[in-house]
Design a protein around this motif. Sequence first.
Motif, PDB file in Angstrom:
ATOM      1  N   ASP A 182      98.611  38.195  59.261  1.00  0.00           N
ATOM      2  CA  ASP A 182      98.964  37.740  58.059  1.00  0.00           C
ATOM      3  C   ASP A 182      99.805  36.366  58.145  1.00  0.00           C
ATOM      4  O   ASP A 182     100.785  36.112  57.512  1.00  0.00           O
ATOM      5  CB  ASP A 182      99.940  38.791  57.260  1.00  0.00           C
ATOM      6  N   HIS A 183      99.347  35.405  59.061  1.00  0.00           N
ATOM      7  CA  HIS A 183     100.044  33.957  59.155  1.00  0.00           C
ATOM      8  C   HIS A 183     100.118  33.411  58.019  1.00  0.00           C
ATOM      9  O   HIS A 183     101.132  33.146  57.449  1.00  0.00           O
ATOM     10  CB  HIS A 183      99.495  33.345  60.133  1.00  0.00           C
ATOM     11  N   ALA A 184      99.228  33.368  56.982  1.00  0.00           N
ATOM     12  CA  ALA A 184      99.107  32.889  55.645  1.00  0.00           C
ATOM     13  C   ALA A 184      98.315  33.824  54.960  1.00  0.00           C
ATOM     14  O   ALA A 184      97.246  33.738  54.180  1.00  0.00           O
ATOM     15  CB  ALA A 184      98.354  31.408  55.844  1.00  0.00           C
ATOM     16  N   VAL A 185      99.033  35.066  54.677  1.00  0.00           N
ATOM     17  CA  VAL A 185      98.508  35.884  53.952  1.00  0.00           C
ATOM     18  C   VAL A 185      97.765  35.654  52.526  1.00  0.00           C
ATOM     19  O   VAL A 185      96.855  36.172  52.027  1.00  0.00           O
ATOM     20  CB  VAL A 185      99.500  37.284  53.900  1.00  0.00           C
ATOM     21  N   GLY A 186      98.391  34.573  51.897  1.00  0.00           N
ATOM     22  CA  GLY A 186      97.950  34.398  50.520  1.00  0.00           C
ATOM     23  C   GLY A 186      96.481  33.595  50.661  1.00  0.00           C
ATOM     24  O   GLY A 186      96.073  33.217  49.537  1.00  0.00           O
ATOM     25  N   THR A 187      96.236  32.952  51.808  1.00  0.00           N
ATOM     26  CA  THR A 187      95.108  32.337  51.810  1.00  0.00           C
ATOM     27  C   THR A 187      93.859  33.008  52.849  1.00  0.00           C
ATOM     28  O   THR A 187      92.976  32.231  53.192  1.00  0.00           O
ATOM     29  CB  THR A 187      95.220  30.766  52.164  1.00  0.00           C
ATOM     30  N   THR A 188      94.158  34.073  53.192  1.00  0.00           N
ATOM     31  CA  THR A 188      93.263  34.920  54.133  1.00  0.00           C
ATOM     32  C   THR A 188      93.215  36.132  53.533  1.00  0.00           C
ATOM     33  O   THR A 188      93.788  36.637  52.602  1.00  0.00           O
ATOM     34  CB  THR A 188      93.829  35.212  55.516  1.00  0.00           C
ATOM     35  N   LEU A 189      92.019  36.793  53.938  1.00  0.00           N
ATOM     36  CA  LEU A 189      91.617  38.081  53.174  1.00  0.00           C
ATOM     37  C   LEU A 189      92.251  39.213  53.859  1.00  0.00           C
ATOM     38  O   LEU A 189      91.871  39.910  54.686  1.00  0.00           O
ATOM     39  CB  LEU A 189      89.981  38.109  53.375  1.00  0.00           C
ATOM     40  N   VAL A 190      93.499  39.559  53.563  1.00  0.00           N
ATOM     41  CA  VAL A 190      94.310  40.817  53.986  1.00  0.00           C
ATOM     42  C   VAL A 190      94.259  41.752  52.925  1.00  0.00           C
ATOM     43  O   VAL A 190      94.867  41.436  51.806  1.00  0.00           O
ATOM     44  CB  VAL A 190      95.850  40.292  54.445  1.00  0.00           C
ATOM     45  N   ARG A 191      93.352  42.725  53.028  1.00  0.00           N
ATOM     46  CA  ARG A 191      93.062  43.468  51.933  1.00  0.00           C
ATOM     47  C   ARG A 191      94.204  44.030  51.146  1.00  0.00           C
ATOM     48  O   ARG A 191      94.234  44.144  49.916  1.00  0.00           O
ATOM     49  CB  ARG A 191      92.223  44.666  52.434  1.00  0.00           C
ATOM     50  N   GLU A 192      95.426  44.325  51.802  1.00  0.00           N
ATOM     51  CA  GLU A 192      96.425  44.915  51.056  1.00  0.00           C
ATOM     52  C   GLU A 192      97.147  43.956  50.201  1.00  0.00           C
ATOM     53  O   GLU A 192      97.942  44.165  49.440  1.00  0.00           O
ATOM     54  CB  GLU A 192      97.441  45.581  52.222  1.00  0.00           C
ATOM     55  N   GLY A 193      96.903  42.722  50.501  1.00  0.00           N
ATOM     56  CA  GLY A 193      97.347  41.501  49.633  1.00  0.00           C
ATOM     57  C   GLY A 193      96.749  41.250  48.640  1.00  0.00           C
ATOM     58  O   GLY A 193      97.411  40.656  47.778  1.00  0.00           O
ATOM     59  N   TYR A 194      95.638  41.844  48.277  1.00  0.00           N
ATOM     60  CA  TYR A 194      94.961  41.292  46.975  1.00  0.00           C
ATOM     61  C   TYR A 194      94.307  42.595  46.210  1.00  0.00           C
ATOM     62  O   TYR A 194      93.649  42.476  45.326  1.00  0.00           O
ATOM     63  CB  TYR A 194      93.911  40.511  47.334  1.00  0.00           C
ATOM     64  N   GLN A 195      94.303  43.924  46.835  1.00  0.00           N
ATOM     65  CA  GLN A 195      93.591  45.242  46.330  1.00  0.00           C
ATOM     66  C   GLN A 195      94.268  45.523  44.966  1.00  0.00           C
ATOM     67  O   GLN A 195      93.634  46.035  44.182  1.00  0.00           O
ATOM     68  CB  GLN A 195      93.480  46.282  47.249  1.00  0.00           C
ATOM     69  N   LEU A 196      95.445  45.158  44.732  1.00  0.00           N
ATOM     70  CA  LEU A 196      96.233  45.799  43.510  1.00  0.00           C
ATOM     71  C   LEU A 196      97.287  44.654  43.254  1.00  0.00           C
ATOM     72  O   LEU A 196      97.834  44.047  43.902  1.00  0.00           O
ATOM     73  CB  LEU A 196      96.914  46.806  43.784  1.00  0.00           C
ATOM     74  N   THR A 197      97.202  44.036  42.045  1.00  0.00           N
ATOM     75  CA  THR A 197      97.918  42.788  41.322  1.00  0.00           C
ATOM     76  C   THR A 197      98.557  43.426  40.183  1.00  0.00           C
ATOM     77  O   THR A 197      97.836  43.859  39.180  1.00  0.00           O
ATOM     78  CB  THR A 197      97.071  41.721  41.376  1.00  0.00           C
ATOM     79  N   PHE A 198      99.738  43.018  40.316  1.00  0.00           N
ATOM     80  CA  PHE A 198     100.705  43.215  38.918  1.00  0.00           C
ATOM     81  C   PHE A 198     100.936  42.112  38.107  1.00  0.00           C
ATOM     82  O   PHE A 198     101.257  41.025  38.652  1.00  0.00           O
ATOM     83  CB  PHE A 198     101.894  44.273  39.402  1.00  0.00           C
ATOM     84  N   CYS A 199     101.256  42.390  36.988  1.00  0.00           N
ATOM     85  CA  CYS A 199     101.823  41.252  36.028  1.00  0.00           C
ATOM     86  C   CYS A 199     103.391  41.189  36.079  1.00  0.00           C
ATOM     87  O   CYS A 199     103.734  42.366  36.573  1.00  0.00           O
ATOM     88  CB  CYS A 199     101.313  41.347  34.476  1.00  0.00           C
ATOM     89  N   PRO A 200     103.975  40.272  35.765  1.00  0.00           N
ATOM     90  CA  PRO A 200     105.407  40.222  35.877  1.00  0.00           C
ATOM     91  C   PRO A 200     106.214  41.468  35.541  1.00  0.00           C
ATOM     92  O   PRO A 200     107.040  41.716  36.198  1.00  0.00           O
ATOM     93  CB  PRO A 200     105.905  38.917  35.333  1.00  0.00           C
ATOM     94  N   ASP A 201     105.689  42.017  34.516  1.00  0.00           N
ATOM     95  CA  ASP A 201     106.812  43.128  34.160  1.00  0.00           C
ATOM     96  C   ASP A 201     106.283  44.376  34.322  1.00  0.00           C
ATOM     97  O   ASP A 201     106.726  45.590  34.226  1.00  0.00           O
ATOM     98  CB  ASP A 201     106.830  43.258  32.396  1.00  0.00           C
ATOM     99  N   HIS A 202     105.057  44.577  35.325  1.00  0.00           N
ATOM    100  CA  HIS A 202     104.599  45.682  35.914  1.00  0.00           C
ATOM    101  C   HIS A 202     104.192  46.791  35.040  1.00  0.00           C
ATOM    102  O   HIS A 202     103.831  47.832  35.380  1.00  0.00           O
ATOM    103  CB  HIS A 202     105.829  46.376  36.925  1.00  0.00           C
ATOM    104  N   ARG A 203     103.846  46.393  33.692  1.00  0.00           N
ATOM    105  CA  ARG A 203     103.284  47.440  32.899  1.00  0.00           C
ATOM    106  C   ARG A 203     101.683  47.294  32.869  1.00  0.00           C
ATOM    107  O   ARG A 203     101.085  48.150  32.371  1.00  0.00           O
ATOM    108  CB  ARG A 203     103.504  46.967  31.540  1.00  0.00           C
TER     109      ARG A 203
END
Length: 736
Positions: A182-203
């Motif tokens: 995860d050197h650059a986890v936002g730009t590589t395919l690390v599954r845990e980083g993109y499998q679930l995404t929340f909006c700011p209020d977490h609803r």
Amino acid sequence: MGSHVLVAAGLCLAAAAGAEVSRLEQVGLCYTGFGVPGSGRPFVFGDTVLVNAGEGYPTVIDASDKRQPRIVRYIPSWYFTSIIYPLPARDLAYLSSSRGKLLVVKGLSTLRERGEMKEIPWDAAKWGRAFLAGLRPDGIGYTATTKEIVALDLNDPEQPKELARIPVTRLKGEGMPTVPEDHAVGTTLVREGYQLTFCPDHRLSAAILDGGRRVALLEWKSPTEPLVRGEFANVEVTDKAGASAFGRVLAMDKERLVLGHPASTSQYWQCRELTFYDIREPDKPKRSAHIAFNESGTHIRDLALAARYVFLADGRNIASGHCVSRNQHSRLYVLDAQQLVASEARTQADSTKLEDAKLLPSPKVVVAFEDPMPTEYSQMSLVGDTLYMNDYNYGLWLFDVRDPLKPAKLGGAPTSAEGHWLYLKGDHAFMAHTFGGTIHVISVADPAKPKTIGYYWDGQWLNYKARIRGKGQAMYLPQEDGLAVVDIAEPSRPWRVGELLDADGQPLHAPSLDVSDAHAFVAAAPRGKTPCRLLVYDIAAPLQPRLLSRVALDGGKGFRVLRAGQMLYLVGYGGKRLLAVDATDPNRPRITADLDAAEVEIGGRKHSLELKDGGGNGAPGLAFSRGHLFATTALEAPNAYVLIFDVRDPASIRAVGSLEVAERKGWQYFACDVLAEGNRLVLGDYGCEEVYDITEPTAPKRLAAYRRSYAWQAGVIRDGLLFVPKLDGLEVLRLP
């Protein structure tokens, strides 16, 4: 015939041939940070910014003056961490970890002065790798395993509690592309980083289902009770080998979701296309807009949603390419989501599968800011009217976006990178970092208390195989694509005044150099139809070098250069070629000896003349003393660690000895660099400094050793002190 010296690998304090060795004494230390810039989104709290390191020391920055943000502290760490999960209510922040347990930093309110990173109790068998999919303001966090979502109470980092295991039909993350780092986890395919995404209020959150093929919206009735609402087909790209990559949810709020399209199946995230979804009715998500950027160099790394506008970071390169060219200029796009224009045909219509193939309107691009400097924008945070941009080639940049139509770049701070090169001039050490070539100017007037007083940055990476040189108020920076001339008359504010050019006025490719009082001797690597050359410059006016002569070095891939009196010694990139050059007449330098061979014989044994030029030998690795040339190889045992050549006869380069390390294997034993002064030889391994007596050049005797954290180059010797550019800072050692 040369003799051989045997040194036990990894036992830097063990004696050679049974003799006791002393230990070098540390005199001073100045931290400059260690890490990979551009890793993760900056975390902003008040006037303080915490920037993660990818691997190494997170940087704490005072941004009260946004035009001159100031580094106040590095948090020592050797963890691999990129994502920050702040929990201000508990005065702490969690950090991801790809090689261990979840990390925590306590005391955000006092982080400028103190606070260390620690692992928390983390049950990887139950919760998976140490990444969070989200962290609510009340301390409840989520991890996405391959089959379910786990809710955790993280209010007490000493006692994380599992609250619930939430099965989500078809979560099935096993087939989703991922990489282990995860050197650059936002730009590589690390599954845990993109499998679930929340909006700011977490609803509301978006979950990737069916191994990547579907996207579902989850509405959270309570922190442990999600309700699956609508879903839609994900975008997919497939290569000729049958491998697939899927879209990622780059951002979402309670009304919008932005899906990034993969540009290829590479493990590094590449994106040139976005689809916007209207999710105001979660049961019925619908595509509302689409935009494609037709330039092949476009790589959308991140985006930030504002009320009307969308900010896009275009890094202009594949992430973690471990170099940024001088012509790479990142872009900041601003889209007006309320101005929709007719969309152009998609650039990937034949390879990207969509649920609804009809063309959609595009949000209008109202700003396309191109950075004038070499940059590689990564991830960003929008806080109020300020955009905090992480740059792989520098660190943190701040933009004023009060008027989204006129974003203004304010200032920046070079975050943790890798110390690599060192140039010592008077009371100042100029220590260059790998990423972007940032130079920390360190006062060493008192070697026991070295202190950073300034920086230099022009965005160009330095040549791993060369040394920084200089004369008078000029410092010469051998870069991957050029040789810069920097004025250091005012040391705390170095200033680029030009560069050394060839006879055609072109920059030099991968140059290496050494200097005399009156001349600079430069070996430039070939590029295109231009061959490898040795160029001599008149530096009587140090800030205005003048080309005097050039000699073609036929067949060369580039050369390391070392001057010894009137002679130059050139060692080919990759080895297998050594040249001796008589530079008595700088207008007509003459090659007097050319050793062009794959191997040499020393004492009846054959040795490879290969010199490893990769990360394992990111240093010049050349020294001269008492008529002998010493060259490091970076090869593993049973190959020689250092080769020794007799060059007392200008017409001959004769291999006469070697310095060896038994069972030297693995990245921690890179043979990096070697220095010589009088009858002392300093050998800089990646994790150790050793000092040898070379009164008899072909039979070095080890005198002292010092185990330290990692460094690429051995350093610079002056007044009985050894100044070492470590990955995390400048260390001053006293030689025996």
